[in-house]
Design a protein around this motif. Structure first.
Motif, PDB file in Angstrom:
ATOM      1  N   LEU A 136      37.271 -48.303 -45.130  1.00  0.00           N
ATOM      2  CA  LEU A 136      38.311 -47.289 -44.956  1.00  0.00           C
ATOM      3  C   LEU A 136      39.310 -47.352 -46.108  1.00  0.00           C
ATOM      4  CD1 LEU A 136      39.058 -48.103 -41.233  1.00  0.00           C
ATOM      5  CD2 LEU A 136      37.586 -46.300 -42.091  1.00  0.00           C
ATOM      6  N   ASP A 137      39.593 -46.212 -46.701  1.00  0.00           N
ATOM      7  CA  ASP A 137      40.600 -46.124 -47.760  1.00  0.00           C
ATOM      8  C   ASP A 137      41.960 -45.926 -47.098  1.00  0.00           C
ATOM      9  OD1 ASP A 137      42.352 -45.454 -49.813  1.00  0.00           O
ATOM     10  OD2 ASP A 137      40.965 -44.089 -50.805  1.00  0.00           O
ATOM     11  N   ALA A 138      42.777 -46.977 -47.098  1.00  0.00           N
ATOM     12  CA  ALA A 138      44.119 -46.915 -46.499  1.00  0.00           C
ATOM     13  C   ALA A 138      45.175 -47.174 -47.571  1.00  0.00           C
ATOM     14  CB  ALA A 138      44.231 -47.922 -45.368  1.00  0.00           C
ATOM     15  N   VAL A 165      42.324 -40.967 -49.583  1.00  0.00           N
ATOM     16  CA  VAL A 165      43.028 -41.744 -48.560  1.00  0.00           C
ATOM     17  C   VAL A 165      42.621 -41.225 -47.182  1.00  0.00           C
ATOM     18  CG1 VAL A 165      45.302 -42.284 -47.600  1.00  0.00           C
ATOM     19  CG2 VAL A 165      44.955 -42.306 -50.069  1.00  0.00           C
ATOM     20  N   GLY A 166      42.261 -42.142 -46.317  1.00  0.00           N
ATOM     21  CA  GLY A 166      41.829 -41.792 -44.964  1.00  0.00           C
ATOM     22  C   GLY A 166      40.328 -41.670 -44.805  1.00  0.00           C
ATOM     23  N   ASP A 173      36.364 -42.601 -44.681  1.00  0.00           N
ATOM     24  CA  ASP A 173      35.604 -43.715 -44.113  1.00  0.00           C
ATOM     25  C   ASP A 173      34.186 -43.648 -44.662  1.00  0.00           C
ATOM     26  OD1 ASP A 173      34.171 -45.516 -42.552  1.00  0.00           O
ATOM     27  OD2 ASP A 173      34.533 -44.475 -40.670  1.00  0.00           O
ATOM     28  N   LYS A 225      39.138 -52.514 -44.368  1.00  0.00           N
ATOM     29  CA  LYS A 225      40.246 -51.595 -44.641  1.00  0.00           C
ATOM     30  C   LYS A 225      40.855 -51.987 -45.986  1.00  0.00           C
ATOM     31  CE  LYS A 225      44.383 -49.767 -42.383  1.00  0.00           C
ATOM     32  NZ  LYS A 225      45.314 -49.975 -41.258  1.00  0.00           N
ATOM     33  N   GLN A 247      43.714 -51.769 -48.578  1.00  0.00           N
ATOM     34  CA  GLN A 247      45.145 -51.483 -48.612  1.00  0.00           C
ATOM     35  C   GLN A 247      45.728 -51.907 -49.961  1.00  0.00           C
ATOM     36  OE1 GLN A 247      46.074 -51.986 -43.859  1.00  0.00           O
ATOM     37  NE2 GLN A 247      47.125 -53.297 -45.248  1.00  0.00           N
TER      38      GLN A 247
END
Length: 145
Positions: free
Chosen positions: A34-36, A62-63, A65, A116, A118
């Motif tokens: 996931l791009d968070a 961003v957001g 998956d 994830k 970050q």
């Protein structure tokens, strides 16, 4: 005697492994990345592969998956790795291997492995509410010429 015991051990291990598959006709791993990151101004890019499969280059927003599924090798040899880039940061590590798999869910038929990405690093767990930090970014500062 020892040889007979070893052969019996191997046979029972294989029978047990096939019993798990017979009880659960389609057990597999589903791995998510996931791009968070904070925004799309500086895009994330990554490349993932295994010995047998090249999963290609990915440029999520961003957001997003990115996910894929696979059946792990019976004798614990399955390994997928990814190389990530973001701004002047990068990281390369195994996103799945036998040691990492303990952080995935353990409820068949689908075993979830959630990563994830970050700003402060990479988190992994069986669900979004059960993540722990696994890796930091490696920062490459701009050189003065």
């Amino acid at each position: 005697m020892i040889r007979s015991f070893f052969i019996l051990f191997i046979i029972s291990y294989v029978i047990n492994a096939y019993q798990v598959i017979a009880d659960d006709p389609d057990p597999h791993i589903e791995l998510h990345i996931l791009d968070a990151l904070p925004n799309n101004d500086i895009p994330l890019k990554f490349h993932c592969a295994s010995k047998d499969d090249d999963l290609g280059w990915h440029y999520p927003k961003v957001g997003d998956d990115f996910h894929f599924s696979f059946r792990p090798h019976l004798f614990k040899k399955t390994l997928f790795f990814c190389h990530f880039w973001w701004a002047r940061n990068e990281a390369i590590f195994d996103v799945y291997n036998y040691d990492v798999a303990v952080n995935c869910s353990s409820d068949p038929p689908i075993f979830y492995c959630i990563w994830k990405v970050q700003e402060d690093g990479f988190y992994m767990g069986p669900q979004l509410n059960q993540l722990k930090k696994m890796h930091d970014w490696i920062s490459h500062k701009k050189r003065d010429v």
